[in-house]
Design an enzyme around this catalytic site. Sequence first.
Site, short mmCIF file in Angstrom:
data_model
loop_
_atom_site.label_atom_id
_atom_site.label_comp_id
_atom_site.label_asym_id
_atom_site.label_seq_id
_atom_site.Cartn_x
_atom_site.Cartn_y
_atom_site.Cartn_z
N LYS A 16 31.38 92.97 45.24
CA LYS A 16 32.68 93.16 45.90
C LYS A 16 32.75 94.54 46.56
CE LYS A 16 34.67 94.75 41.51
NZ LYS A 16 35.42 94.31 40.31
N ARG A 52 45.94 92.53 33.65
CA ARG A 52 45.79 92.43 35.11
C ARG A 52 46.06 90.99 35.54
NH1 ARG A 52 40.34 94.86 37.68
NH2 ARG A 52 39.41 92.95 36.87
N HIS A 61 38.12 90.22 30.73
CA HIS A 61 37.57 91.51 31.18
C HIS A 61 38.12 92.62 30.28
CE1 HIS A 61 35.47 93.98 34.03
NE2 HIS A 61 36.54 94.57 34.53
N ARG A 121 28.57 90.21 33.90
CA ARG A 121 28.98 90.48 35.28
C ARG A 121 28.65 91.94 35.58
NH1 ARG A 121 33.51 88.41 32.61
NH2 ARG A 121 34.48 90.45 32.79
N TYR A 169 43.38 123.57 57.95
CA TYR A 169 44.81 123.29 58.08
C TYR A 169 45.59 124.07 57.04
CZ TYR A 169 43.99 119.36 61.26
OH TYR A 169 43.65 118.58 62.32
N CYS A 182 39.40 117.86 56.50
CA CYS A 182 40.11 117.22 57.60
C CYS A 182 39.75 115.74 57.65
CB CYS A 182 39.72 117.87 58.93
SG CYS A 182 39.75 119.67 58.91
N MET A 183 40.33 115.03 58.61
CA MET A 183 40.07 113.59 58.70
C MET A 183 38.61 113.30 59.01
SD MET A 183 41.80 110.72 61.14
CE MET A 183 43.37 110.49 60.33
N ASP A 184 38.00 114.12 59.88
CA ASP A 184 36.65 113.82 60.38
C ASP A 184 35.63 114.92 60.09
OD1 ASP A 184 38.05 111.73 61.93
OD2 ASP A 184 38.71 113.46 63.11
#
Length: 390
Positions: free
Chosen positions: A36, A135, A164, A220, A263, A309-311
Amino acid sequence: MLSDTWADISLSRIRENMRKIRKSLPDSVKLMAVVKANGYGHGDLESAAAAEQAGADYLAVAYLEEAVRLRDAGMKLPILVLTPIRPERTPLALKLDLILTVTSAHWFAEARVFKPYSSAGKLRVHVKLDTGLGRIGIRSRKEWEELVPWLSAEDVEVDGFYTHFATAGQADTAFLERQTARFVEMKEWAVSSGLKIRHYHCAGSAAALRFPHLAMDMVRIGAAMYGFYPEQLVRSVKLEPALSLHSRLVHVKKLAKGEYLGYDNSYHAEEDEWIGTVPIGYADGWTQRMQGTEVLIEGRRAPIVGKICMDQLMVKLPGPCSEGTLVTLIGLQGEQRITFAELAAHIGIVAQEISASLGVRVARIYTDTEEDHAKWDNQIRWSEVEQAVI
Ligand SMILES: *Cc1c(COP(=O)(O)O)cnc(C)c1O
């Protein structure tokens, strides 16, 4: 490869981890490889193929769309979808020969509308029991009794019955024992119903490796396949991390004493210092909480300074470095190593959250042998990487 930031993923390590897990368990136990979340960030198709080569009997994903991707790519192994799907998606699941997780009679009643008794094909399901994680799953005997008539239909195959654990990675095993006892009690409901149920299972990676007697008919395996194992526990099987992460300096400059960086002026230079900029940021999964952790440059540790930062992010360099210099965010450079465990502990998360968060802009490079991986994983100069890729 256009991307300057890439994950080097060793398929041989994924296979080797799986083989070691297989060997640590009785032969009769089936191995379900959990792929997954894009194989915990390692690539779903690649991880599934490696797991199959290493002897996995089943695959598991969280959502229907993840299973569709595996089938579209030609994966033939049985696939369990771990999260209940919407009842109206049942025909698609049947067409793709998927195994569904069932958690209630009312889900079954609704799904029945989409699979009339007269239709061809068997609906294969695993019933999920909630023994304490809170869950999903059946909690009471009443819920089970309501479900039995639906499970007894001619065209339904109960391939599994599972739960689980909430605390399999914790040193204290008291709650795990309570959950196990509850599951054993619930198994009795199943046995006394007279239904033919193929596999009883409860163990994910940590439980399977720590308590082989809990393996039952199937385990699993997610985290352990990629080389993750709870830090605080003694290792019964030696696993190798399959992923390392690299980038390169895109900009280098000298910051004068007293100047700011990042920033919100989040870093203040106490002295003249060399700063490098690395093209990875929080949009790539390198969360802002990674501020203060280190990367490797020219075989030495360099701290991330200022807000991420973002990038991009900035690092304090050990000295002047040329632009293009290799930056290792996870993995080895010479004698130095940055591990998932170190980063995860620093920001208080589990290691697999780091790999699973790596975004689509991070290129994935796959190596098939240990020699290839070592070559990639321990290079200091970007130019060598570039030559190897082109
Ligand atoms: C994700 C998941 C697993 C795999 O757990 P690991 O600890 O990563 O091995 C197993 N079972 C279920 C139900 C899961 O959701």
